[in-house]
Design an enzyme around this catalytic site. Structure first.
Site, short mmCIF file in Angstrom:
data_model
loop_
_atom_site.label_atom_id
_atom_site.label_comp_id
_atom_site.label_asym_id
_atom_site.label_seq_id
_atom_site.Cartn_x
_atom_site.Cartn_y
_atom_site.Cartn_z
N GLY A 265 0.83 -1.19 0.00
CA GLY A 265 0.00 0.00 0.00
C GLY A 265 0.86 1.24 0.00
O GLY A 265 1.89 1.30 -0.68
N ALA A 266 0.47 2.23 0.80
CA ALA A 266 1.19 3.51 0.78
C ALA A 266 2.64 3.36 1.23
O ALA A 266 3.57 3.74 0.52
CB ALA A 266 0.45 4.52 1.64
N ILE A 267 2.85 2.77 2.41
CA ILE A 267 4.22 2.59 2.91
C ILE A 267 4.92 1.44 2.19
O ILE A 267 6.06 1.56 1.74
CB ILE A 267 4.21 2.35 4.43
CG1 ILE A 267 3.83 3.63 5.18
CG2 ILE A 267 5.59 1.85 4.91
CD1 ILE A 267 4.83 4.77 5.04
N GLY A 268 4.24 0.32 2.06
CA GLY A 268 4.84 -0.82 1.39
C GLY A 268 5.18 -0.54 -0.06
O GLY A 268 6.22 -0.97 -0.57
N ASN B 288 2.22 -0.09 13.22
CA ASN B 288 2.11 0.87 14.32
C ASN B 288 1.69 0.16 15.60
O ASN B 288 1.11 -0.92 15.57
CB ASN B 288 1.08 1.95 13.97
CG ASN B 288 1.58 2.94 12.94
OD1 ASN B 288 2.75 3.33 12.96
ND2 ASN B 288 0.72 3.33 12.02
N LYS C 112 7.16 6.98 19.46
CA LYS C 112 6.15 7.20 18.43
C LYS C 112 4.75 6.93 18.97
O LYS C 112 3.82 7.70 18.75
CB LYS C 112 6.44 6.33 17.20
CG LYS C 112 5.46 6.59 16.07
CD LYS C 112 5.73 5.76 14.84
CE LYS C 112 4.72 6.11 13.74
NZ LYS C 112 4.88 5.27 12.53
N SER D 141 -3.60 8.52 10.33
CA SER D 141 -3.98 7.32 9.57
C SER D 141 -5.29 6.74 10.08
O SER D 141 -6.09 6.20 9.31
CB SER D 141 -2.88 6.27 9.64
OG SER D 141 -2.61 5.90 10.99
N GLU E 219 -6.37 0.67 13.37
CA GLU E 219 -5.37 0.00 14.21
C GLU E 219 -5.60 0.31 15.69
O GLU E 219 -4.65 0.33 16.47
CB GLU E 219 -3.97 0.43 13.78
CG GLU E 219 -3.58 -0.02 12.39
CD GLU E 219 -2.18 0.41 12.00
OE1 GLU E 219 -1.29 -0.46 11.89
OE2 GLU E 219 -1.95 1.62 11.82
#
Length: 355
Positions: free
Chosen positions: A38-41, A133, A235, A304, A316
């Protein structure tokens, strides 16, 4: 776990084992599988493929179809773009074959469903990078504290993730870049390029140095931390408050931080979180106000979790907020603010999200 020597360029990188494996285990480039492109992957997969690595991406739907037809397009913050061609783009994990590195970039709540398929990607030395996350499933594995071996029920209730990955393969990762899918097959990079890495036992192994080197060669920052749990908490310290408040109110980070009542709500949730983390031996290198100000400085950014709610997707919430509440009970630290916000987001998810 048997981990062979690796060849990178003209240099030989050994492991803690004395065993030297034969030619099939020597390679100049890593075989890397991005599970959840997806976005990060997709950002990771595109840059690694552009750097010449052998990259397989696991995706689905129209996003997968676009990648298969046109490649994976990466649009950078300055407007420049490149098209990467993965070695394989598929929705079938089991068709990808053994990999040297598996980077798990699906959302935390999606991991249990795909975990049983991951062993099809393993050879004797495969690393699994957990890039989710929240509190990771392996938190109390190779931890050494009084809670060693405790399972985080909010993240891995049935033990499926651990059984499918195993602590020996796991590499911790804290993700900092902001990216988004702007259309199928197209990833836009907004800011950030750091993926902090750490062995879960705190050692600086040769395998993690190889992984960091590979990411750096692709243009990422990939510092190795011997206290990866501390970085996870720093984080999480902000995410545990800002993500659910954003999901409930529709507000951006700067809105939450600048409105006195929500800023105070976030502060109270972060106080509870800090008490739990410190009980577990974590030392924060910044103050709570510095962490809040850092979030405010990000500006008009939707978290997110808010983006997931707006898109009708599951969030999440369990890994980011529910797991902290669970650790509060484990350490006997009250979490009234966290519990209330957690219950509210769970109701919102139950009534608004299309499962």
């Amino acid at each position: 776990m048997n981990l062979p020597h690796f060849k990178v360029g003209n240099s030989l990188v050994g492991t803690e084992l004395d065993t030297v494996f034969h030619d099939p285990y020597f390679f100049d480039k890593m075989k890397i599988c991005i599970v959840g492109a997806g976005a990060i992957g997709g950002y990771l997969g595109a840059k690694l493929a552009l750097a010449g690595e052998t990259v397989t991406v696991i995706a689905r739907g129209s996003h997968l179809e676009a990648i298969q037809k046109k490649g994976l397009k990466l649009v950078m913050a300055d407007g420049s773009s490149q098209i990467a061609t993965p070695s394989l783009a598929t929705s079938d994990i089991q068709s990808a074959g053994p990999q040297d590195v598996v980077i798990l970039t699906v959302k935390a709540h999606s991991v249990p469903a795909i975990a049983p398929f991951l062993p099809a990607l393993y050879n004797s030395h495969t690393m699994v990078v957990t890039a989710q996350n929240g509190v990771p499933w392996w938190y109390f594995r190779q931890h050494g504290g009084e809670y060693e071996g405790t399972r985080i029920q909010s993240v891995d209730p049935d033990g499926i993730i651990e059984a499918s990955i195993g602590a020996d393969r796991a590499i911790g990762c804290v993700v900092y870049p902001a990216t988004e899918i702007i259309e199928p097959g197209v990833i836009k990079h907004i800011e950030g390029d750091r993926f902090t890495l750490g062995e879960i036992d705190g050692t600086k192994t040769e395998r993690i140095q190889l992984l960091a080197q590979t990411l750096k060669q692709a243009g990422f920052k990939a510092p190795i931390r011997n206290q990866i749990r501390t970085e996870i908490w720093i984080k999480l310290w902000g995410n545990v408050a800002f993500n659910p408040i954003s999901a409930l109110t529709g507000a951006t980070l700067e809105d939450i931080c600048r409105y006195p009542l929500t800023r105070e709500l976030a502060r109270q949730m972060m106080i509870e979180t800090q008490a739990i983390a410190e009980n577990l031996g974590i030392k924060f290198g910044i103050t709570l106000e510095q962490r809040i100000n850092g979030a405010e400085n990000v500006g008009a950014h939707k978290t997110s979790m808010l983006q997931d709610i707006e898109a009708g997707r599951p969030t999440e919430i369990d890994a980011i907020v529910g797991a902290v509440a669970e650790l509060g009970k484990l350490t006997q630290i009250p979490t009234p603010y966290i519990d209330a916000i957690y219950a509210s987001v769970k109701l919102l998810e139950a009534t608004k999200v299309r499962i």
